[in-house]
Structure formats: structure tokens, C-alpha cells
Design a protein around this motif. Structure first.
Motif, PDB file in Angstrom:
ATOM      1  N   GLY A 180       0.991  -1.393  -0.106  1.00  0.00           N
ATOM      2  CA  GLY A 180       0.055  -0.122  -0.045  1.00  0.00           C
ATOM      3  C   GLY A 180       0.762   1.228  -0.072  1.00  0.00           C
ATOM      4  O   GLY A 180       0.642   2.056  -0.775  1.00  0.00           O
ATOM      5  N   SER A 181       1.801   1.255   0.833  1.00  0.00           N
ATOM      6  CA  SER A 181       2.552   2.329   0.887  1.00  0.00           C
ATOM      7  C   SER A 181       3.664   2.748  -0.382  1.00  0.00           C
ATOM      8  O   SER A 181       3.755   3.858  -0.819  1.00  0.00           O
ATOM      9  N   LEU A 182       3.848   1.964  -0.985  1.00  0.00           N
ATOM     10  CA  LEU A 182       4.656   1.863  -2.288  1.00  0.00           C
ATOM     11  C   LEU A 182       3.647   2.218  -3.427  1.00  0.00           C
ATOM     12  O   LEU A 182       4.115   2.240  -4.556  1.00  0.00           O
ATOM     13  N   GLY A 183       2.441   1.784  -3.184  1.00  0.00           N
ATOM     14  CA  GLY A 183       1.541   2.181  -4.491  1.00  0.00           C
ATOM     15  C   GLY A 183       1.599   0.978  -5.810  1.00  0.00           C
ATOM     16  O   GLY A 183       1.325   1.425  -6.672  1.00  0.00           O
ATOM     17  N   LEU A 184       1.904  -0.245  -5.194  1.00  0.00           N
ATOM     18  CA  LEU A 184       2.000  -1.093  -6.177  1.00  0.00           C
ATOM     19  C   LEU A 184       0.848  -1.725  -6.775  1.00  0.00           C
ATOM     20  O   LEU A 184      -0.116  -2.095  -5.808  1.00  0.00           O
ATOM     21  N   PRO A 185       0.633  -2.189  -7.833  1.00  0.00           N
ATOM     22  CA  PRO A 185      -0.886  -2.869  -8.477  1.00  0.00           C
ATOM     23  C   PRO A 185      -0.692  -4.172  -8.090  1.00  0.00           C
ATOM     24  O   PRO A 185      -0.939  -5.074  -9.030  1.00  0.00           O
ATOM     25  N   ILE A 186      -1.013  -4.451  -6.744  1.00  0.00           N
ATOM     26  CA  ILE A 186      -0.819  -5.854  -6.375  1.00  0.00           C
ATOM     27  C   ILE A 186      -2.060  -6.048  -5.434  1.00  0.00           C
ATOM     28  O   ILE A 186      -2.252  -5.375  -4.605  1.00  0.00           O
ATOM     29  N   ASN A 187      -3.093  -7.185  -5.631  1.00  0.00           N
ATOM     30  CA  ASN A 187      -4.147  -7.169  -5.134  1.00  0.00           C
ATOM     31  C   ASN A 187      -4.211  -8.969  -4.757  1.00  0.00           C
ATOM     32  O   ASN A 187      -3.398  -9.762  -5.115  1.00  0.00           O
ATOM     33  N   SER A 188      -5.508  -9.369  -4.455  1.00  0.00           N
ATOM     34  CA  SER A 188      -5.552 -10.629  -3.747  1.00  0.00           C
ATOM     35  C   SER A 188      -5.486 -11.647  -5.011  1.00  0.00           C
ATOM     36  O   SER A 188      -5.202 -12.682  -5.010  1.00  0.00           O
ATOM     37  N   SER A 189      -5.683 -11.267  -6.318  1.00  0.00           N
ATOM     38  CA  SER A 189      -5.652 -12.408  -7.622  1.00  0.00           C
ATOM     39  C   SER A 189      -4.293 -12.129  -8.274  1.00  0.00           C
ATOM     40  O   SER A 189      -4.281 -12.744  -9.245  1.00  0.00           O
ATOM     41  N   THR A 190      -3.484 -11.319  -7.946  1.00  0.00           N
ATOM     42  CA  THR A 190      -2.197 -10.795  -8.441  1.00  0.00           C
ATOM     43  C   THR A 190      -1.357 -12.303  -8.428  1.00  0.00           C
ATOM     44  O   THR A 190      -1.396 -13.224  -7.563  1.00  0.00           O
ATOM     45  N   TYR A 250       5.480 -10.291 -10.963  1.00  0.00           N
ATOM     46  CA  TYR A 250       4.089 -10.325 -10.830  1.00  0.00           C
ATOM     47  C   TYR A 250       3.217  -9.760 -11.661  1.00  0.00           C
ATOM     48  O   TYR A 250       3.837  -9.052 -12.410  1.00  0.00           O
ATOM     49  N   SER A 251       2.105 -10.118 -12.027  1.00  0.00           N
ATOM     50  CA  SER A 251       1.366  -9.550 -13.088  1.00  0.00           C
ATOM     51  C   SER A 251      -0.295  -9.800 -12.591  1.00  0.00           C
ATOM     52  O   SER A 251      -0.309 -10.606 -11.935  1.00  0.00           O
ATOM     53  N   ASP A 252      -0.894  -9.099 -13.172  1.00  0.00           N
ATOM     54  CA  ASP A 252      -2.468  -9.223 -13.267  1.00  0.00           C
ATOM     55  C   ASP A 252      -3.051 -10.598 -13.914  1.00  0.00           C
ATOM     56  O   ASP A 252      -3.760 -11.193 -13.154  1.00  0.00           O
ATOM     57  N   ALA A 253      -2.422 -10.583 -14.921  1.00  0.00           N
ATOM     58  CA  ALA A 253      -2.939 -11.940 -15.600  1.00  0.00           C
ATOM     59  C   ALA A 253      -1.945 -13.122 -15.360  1.00  0.00           C
ATOM     60  O   ALA A 253      -1.000 -12.805 -15.280  1.00  0.00           O
TER      61      ALA A 253
END
Length: 517
Positions: free
Chosen positions: A163-173, A227-230
Motif C-alpha cells: 500500500g505505501s509503495l502504491g504497487l498494483p498488487i491485489n488478492s488475485s495478482t 508479478y502480474s494481473d494476468a
């Protein structure tokens, strides 16, 4: 530091370049542009630290050009040159937060001061940017380390960092771990080349929509999480690892292992643990090989037991046969769950010991027993990180055996034994001819006669020369004090050592060290 001067008046831009002491201000590179379009092209190509630009220019004015330059390189410092009538343009410039300007007609002292301030501003910005990047790098490294651990508290901390780094990582990453094993300490690798590899790898990943973070552990292992969304195909991750491995192995020796693609950061540690397991098989492969789930263990087969045949080939002086048998031994090893690196090294130690035994029987020394960097069979074996290196060591020593065997056909065995004894005992001040004669079981007079006839030197001359040769090696290393070196090479009297050294070398020990260092 680089400066771009953009002005449609040739005399103005060239006059600034030629009349000001830009080198004295810390500016080493200067680029000229005759309008806003050329200025933008030059800025995008050369990335100047400072842009000094006229506001009114054909095709693209200075404010429009500055806006696009700052969009591409936010850290660029802009200085506008403006006439009194350019107030409306300056209002637009202020919106860009680029409020530094000098009025036309130009006052060179005022311009020099403005450029000096711009240089300091740029340096301050660079320092802050470097500190910010260093802090971000540390946080990403810590995040990488947290993802290797399955504990809930580690995952909670990882979530906060994301969160602090603003990375595009979520539960499905989706995540995949790469584990790199460097045979050279990472801190000793060329920094510029490693930066080039990192940048090219990051660029390749970005083109594929993949992010990365990494951490260096024990100055040897580099842990990378992609890491990636897909969910990426395993082949694509393997190709990424192969790209990285090829680049790294042009710098040093690396192994690369790959973990499977997993979904969710709470499973990232699974990919890391599997990559860690794959890395255990690196011993059986050459550098650059990509270790993954397809690196399967083969069924166990006992390695070829050709030690007796190898010994017979050495005894019968059959070099080709000895090398052929070494090859059979090498080919018989395959990755499996039974034999690990330590067991394989034990087997090769037996073969090298047998080779050394034949060497000594023929008065051949295959291992360096003199100098500051002495060798031993076990050190040679333990210095091999792969099966291929062990095989190469055995073959190299086998070839050395046969080469020295051919070169030493006429060598007197007594002289060989005398030299071996002196090399091992030269540091003893009491070493004498009777000691040598007792070692070879011959009378002192016979030993002296044989040695003089074979080498052209008396035993004492050889011993003195050898001690001085060894002391020269110690003198080339600044860690050793001259006062200590004399005792290391068998002289209890430092003054006598200095006289003996100068008589042979022509310089005192301190003079010799000064010339060496």
C-alpha cells in the motif's frame, strides 16, 4: 552535467556557449537547438540536466517545449530567457513551476548566476532522487523477503508495504519466483554492467506487463518475484529467466532456478520454496542452465567404478585411455535423489588421489606446494561448484601428469626428493645438509655431490636461493612486515637475511618492496 541552449538566434546561443565558463560551473556537455521542435528532439535524445531556452521561437515556443520536456524528464531544470513583452508567456511558465528566468538583452553575469543556481538545484534534486530511489529499493527488497515467508504477520507487513509503495498488487495478482545463485559475491560484480542487465530485464518485463522486485541474500543469492494481473504461461516465465541468465552469465557464473506461477501473495512463498529446491540440482548442470520443474531426477544408477582401470592406464602410460575412463566416470553421473554433490566430490577425490600417487611414484608434483597460495587435492575438489568443473579438473591434472612424465624422463629421483623436502621445510632455521641426507637415506657427501652434478648448485646455494625466492613473494604482499618475513623463510637473524637478500637481488628487502608496490 548537460545543458541545452534553445534560441532561434545563432549569435545568442553560440555566444552563451563560447563566452561563459560553463566548465567552471560544472557543465561538461552543451547542446544547441534553433527552435522548439529541435530543442525537444535534442532533449528527448540527450536528457539534459538544464534547459536554457528563449520563450519566443518558431514552430514551438519555449513554454510548449519545456512542458513536454518536463513531462518526459521531470527533474530537468528550466531557465527562460524573456523580453519585457513576454509577460503572458511567463504566466504559463509559472504554471509549470519553472519560474527561473533572465531578461533580454542578456547580462552575462546575471546569466552565469542563474546557471550556477540551476546547477545547484539539479544537484540537490539528484541527491534527493537518489535517496528516494534507495529507500524505495530497500522497501522493495524487504517486501521480497517478506513474500518468501508463510507467517501471517509477514503477510500483514507485506500488505502494508504494498500500500505505501502504491504497487498494483491485489488478492488475485499472480507471482513467480526466480532464484539466482552467483558464484562471485554480488558486491564484487561490476556495478555498471549489473545496472545494464537490470534495466534491460525491467524493460523486457514491462513490455509483457510484468512487474518485479528483488532482494540480495548473503551476497550470493538474488531472489526475484515477478508479478502480474494476468496468469502468465510457464513458458513465458522460463523465457524471461533464460533472457536474464544469458545476460548475467556474460558477467559472471550464475545458476537460475524458476518456481511455478501461483495466485495471490499468500502463495508466493510456495513458488520461492520450489525454486529453492530446484537450485539444489545445479551441481549436475552447467552455468546458465534454467532449473525448473522439468529438471526431473533420473532413476539412480551407481556411477562407473573405473578406478582400477584408471590406475592401470596411468601405470602403463596410456593417456588417451586414462582420459577416456575419466569421461566414462563423468557421463555415469546423473541428477538423482541418492548421490549429492558431497558424495560425488568424495569419488573424484579418490581418483585425484590415485593420480597424485602415480605422480609421486614418478617424481612428479601435480599440486603447488610452494608460495603463498599452496594447493591441495581437497581444496581443488572443494573449489568446484559443478560436476563439469570436477571433470575438467581431473582431465587437466591427468594431462599435466603425462606432460610432466614426458618432460622428466631423465630427472634424478634423489634430486626430486631433496627439492620436495626443502620446499616443505625451508622455514626451519635449523635445516641442514644432514637433515636432507637423513630424509633421502644417503650420506651427506653423496647427497651434496649428486645435487651439485645434477643442478650445478650446492645444496646450501639452492636453499638460500629458494628462501630468497619465497621471501620475494612475501614482500609483494603488504600485509607481511619485513621483520616477520625473515623468520618465515628460515632466518633467525634479520640483519643476516637482509645481507643475503641484497647479495642475490641487488636491493635491500625494503627497496625491493618499494619497487614492487
Amino acid at each position: 552535467m548537460k545543458l541545452l541552449i534553445a534560441d532561434d538566434e545563432k549569435l545568442t546561443r553560440e555566444g552563451i556557449r563560447d563566452r561563459l565558463d560553463l566548465q567552471g560551473l560544472g557543465i561538461s556537455g552543451v547542446f544547441l537547438a534553433d527552435d522548439g521542435v529541435h530543442g525537444l528532439e535534442t532533449a528527448l535524445k540527450e536528457s539534459p540536466d538544464i534547459v536554457l531556452t528563449d520563450i519566443r521561437m518558431p514552430r514551438m515556443n519555449g513554454v510548449q517545449m519545456a512542458e513536454q520536456i518536463l513531462s518526459a524528464n521531470p527533474g530537468t531544470v528550466i531557465i527562460f530567457m524573456s523580453a519585457y513583452s513576454d509577460k503572458e508567456y511567463l504566466k504559463a511558465a509559472i504554471k509549470l513551476k519553472a519560474v527561473s528566468y533572465v531578461e533580454k538583452p542578456l547580462d552575462m553575469e546575471e546569466l552565469k548566476q542563474a546557471l550556477g543556481e540551476a546547477v545547484e538545484t539539479r544537484r540537490t534534486m539528484s541527491t534527493h532522487l537518489a535517496a528516494s530511489r534507495s529507500h524505495e529499493k530497500e522497501q522493495l527488497g524487504h517486501l521480497t523477503l517478506l513474500l518468501t515467508e508463510p507467517e501471517p504477520e509477514s503477510l500483514d507487513e507485506a500488505g502494508e508495504l504494498i500500500g505505501s509503495l502504491g504497487l498494483p498488487i491485489n488478492s488475485s495478482t499472480c507471482f513467480s519466483a526466480l532464484l539466482l545463485d552467483s558464484q562471485t559475491p554480488v558486491t564484487l560484480l561490476p556495478e555498471n554492467r549489473m545496472d545494464e542487465v537490470r534495466d534491460s530485464f525491467s524493460s523486457m518485463l514491462a513490455d509483457r506487463g510484468i512487474g518485479q522486485m528483488y532482494f540480495i541474500r548473503a551476497d550470493r543469492y538474488i531472489i526475484i518475484f515477478l508479478y502480474s494481473d494476468a496468469r502468465q504461461e510457464e513458458k513465458l516465465i522460463h523465457d524471461c529467466a533464460a533472457f536474464l541468465s544469458k545476460q548475467l552469465n556474460e558477467i559472471s557464473r550464475f545458476f537460475v532456478s524458476v518456481g511455478p506461477v501461483v495466485s495471490g501473495m499468500e502463495r508466493a512463498h510456495i513458488s520461492y520454496m520450489e525454486a529453492k529446491e530446484h537450485l539444489k540440482e545445479s551441481f549436475f548442470h552447467e552455468y546458465g542452465f534454467i532449473l525448473d520443474k522439468d529438471t526431473a531426477n533420473a532413476p539412480f544408477h551407481p556411477p562407473a567404478d573405473v578406478l582400477l582401470e584408471f590406475s592401470m592406464a596411468l601405470a602403463e602410460k596410456q593417456e588417451d585411455q586414462a582420459l577416456k575412463l575419466a569421461g566414462q566416470l563423468y557421463q555415469s553421473f546423473v541428477p538423482n535423489d541418492v548421490l549429492g554433490p558431497s558424495q560425488v566430490k568424495d569419488i573424484y577425490y579418490k581418483y585425484l588421489s590415485k593420480l597424485d600417487e602415480h605422480g609421486m611414484n614418478n617424481y612428479i608434483s601435480l599440486w603447488q606446494k610452494e608460495g603463498l597460495n599452496t594447493e591441495s587435492i581437497w581444496e581443488g575438489v572443494m573449489g568446484c561448484a559443478t560436476l563439469k568443473e570436477l571433470h575438467d579438473l581431473l582431465c587437466a591434472k591427468t594431462r599435466q601428469f603425462f606432460e610432466q612424465l614426458e618432460d622428466s624422463q631423465g630427472e634424478n629421483p634423489v634430486v626430486f626428493q631433496i627439492k620436495e623436502f626443502i620446499q616443505q621445510n625451508y622455514a626451519a632455521p635449523s635445516l641442514s645438509v644432514p637433515d636432507v641426507s637423513e630424509h633421502v637415506h644417503l650420506s651427506p657427501s653423496y647427497v651434496c655431490t649428486v645435487f651439485k652434478n645434477e643442478t650445478g648448485q650446492t645444496l646450501n646455494q639452492y636453499l638460500t636461493d629458494y628462501r630468497i625466492k619465497m621471501s620475494k613473494q612475501f614482500l609483494s604482499d603488504p600485509r607481511y612486515k619485513i621483520a616477520d618475513i625473515s623468520s618465515k623463510v628460515g632466518y633467525s637473524d634479520g640483519n643476516y637475511y637482509s645481507k643475503a637478500f641484497k647479495k642475490i637481488v641487488g636491493l635491500s628487502p625494503s627497496e625491493y618492496r618499494e619497487k614492487m608496490l
